[in-house]
Design a protein around this motif. Structure first.
Motif, short mmCIF file in Angstrom:
data_model
loop_
_atom_site.label_atom_id
_atom_site.label_comp_id
_atom_site.label_asym_id
_atom_site.label_seq_id
_atom_site.Cartn_x
_atom_site.Cartn_y
_atom_site.Cartn_z
N UNK A 70 -6.08 -13.89 -11.67
CA UNK A 70 -6.47 -13.96 -10.27
C UNK A 70 -6.99 -12.61 -9.78
N UNK A 71 -6.61 -11.52 -10.47
CA UNK A 71 -7.08 -10.20 -10.06
C UNK A 71 -8.59 -10.03 -10.27
N UNK A 76 -13.75 -8.91 -4.50
CA UNK A 76 -14.19 -9.79 -3.42
C UNK A 76 -13.22 -9.73 -2.25
N UNK A 77 -11.92 -9.66 -2.54
CA UNK A 77 -10.93 -9.59 -1.47
C UNK A 77 -11.09 -8.31 -0.65
N UNK A 78 -11.49 -7.24 -1.31
CA UNK A 78 -11.72 -5.98 -0.61
C UNK A 78 -12.96 -6.06 0.27
N UNK A 79 -13.94 -6.84 -0.16
CA UNK A 79 -15.20 -6.93 0.59
C UNK A 79 -15.11 -7.91 1.76
N UNK A 80 -14.23 -8.90 1.66
CA UNK A 80 -14.15 -9.93 2.69
C UNK A 80 -13.25 -9.50 3.85
N UNK A 100 -2.17 -0.30 -4.44
CA UNK A 100 -2.99 0.49 -5.37
C UNK A 100 -4.39 -0.08 -5.47
N UNK A 101 -4.53 -1.40 -5.32
CA UNK A 101 -5.85 -2.03 -5.38
C UNK A 101 -6.64 -1.81 -4.09
#
Length: 252
Positions: A70-71, A76-80, A100-101
């Motif tokens: 899932x990582x 994408x999660x950072x961009x959304x 950390x991500x």
């Protein structure tokens, strides 16, 4: 009045039809333009119709066991914008890994839904709410095409990233998902095989794309076999609530 041969109208008509912008010809990639968010991997972007994960669509990931695949969606999660909701993750999320991500814990919500019925209800309502992203792990019960269709329609009503993770055996099942892929965590990297894209006619067997493993994934690789064996272990039979929200803030 000019005399026209019987073959002329049909021939001209066919040629005109093939030149129309609204005529899809199987191999053509017209009418596939949709909102998308970059995956963070150029090699993967190049294999996707809109160079990214489609938004407002159902993305299905078939995987062997429950690893850290899932990582793959972390960039994408950072961009959304908006919330990131995890529905029935296979293990309690480690908050420090998210920090950390670069993912703010205030954006993160974990939902535990007991049983397939409540899982589907949660997934549908979250997709319709247009949160930033919904990452959901299918319960043990197999989901039917009709149930997946409901999830797809709900995803289409929203504008976020909607992903459902399913066992590898489900790869053989027909699915209405816009994008389907197979993910396998290997020592060489994360192998991604895109085996269905709506709007793209696949004429030959897709070749896997090998993505380099981020540093935080490498520790999980030696435990892949152990995790696959433990996946079939019996679970606790204690009664569970229909759905609950698990806060991550404060966990270490």
């Amino acid at each position: 009045m000019n005399e026209i041969s019987p073959e002329t109208p049909s021939t001209a008509s066919l040629e005109q039809l093939l030149l129309r912008d609204d005529m899809w010809m199987g191999h053509s990639q017209r009418f596939t333009t949709r909102a998308a968010v970059e995956t963070g991997y150029e090699q993967l972007n190049a294999s996707l119709l809109n160079r990214g994960w489609p938004l407002g669509s159902l993305v299905e990931v078939c995987q062997q066991g429950m690893q850290g695949e899932w990582q793959l969606f972390t960039p994408a999660l950072l961009a959304l914008p908006g919330l990131v909701v995890l529905v029935n993750p296979p293990a309690a999320p480690f908050s420090q890994a998210f920090i950390q991500a670069g993912i703010d814990l205030d954006r993160l919500i974990v939902v535990a839904a007991a049983g397939k019925k409540h899982f589907i209800s949660c997934f549908i309502e979250l997709c319709r709410a247009s949160v930033g992203a919904v990452l959901a792990w299918q319960p043990q019960e197999t989901m039917s095409y009709t149930e997946l269709r409901k999830c797809q329609l709900a995803a289409a009503e929203g504008t976020g990233l909607s992903v459902v993770f399913r066992p590898v055996a489900m790869q053989q099942q027909s699915s209405p998902a816009t994008l389907r892929l197979y993910a396998r965590l290997a020592s060489s990297g994360l192998e991604i095989t895109v085996f269905k894209q709506k709007g793209h006619l696949q004429t030959q067997q897709a070749k896997p794309i090998v993505l380099p493993l981020p540093a935080q994934w490498k520790a999980a690789t030696p435990h892949a076999a152990l995790m696959q064996k433990s996946a079939g272990a019996k679970t606790d039979s204690k009664p569970q609530p229909l759905a609950s929200i698990i806060p991550l803030r404060g966990k270490t």
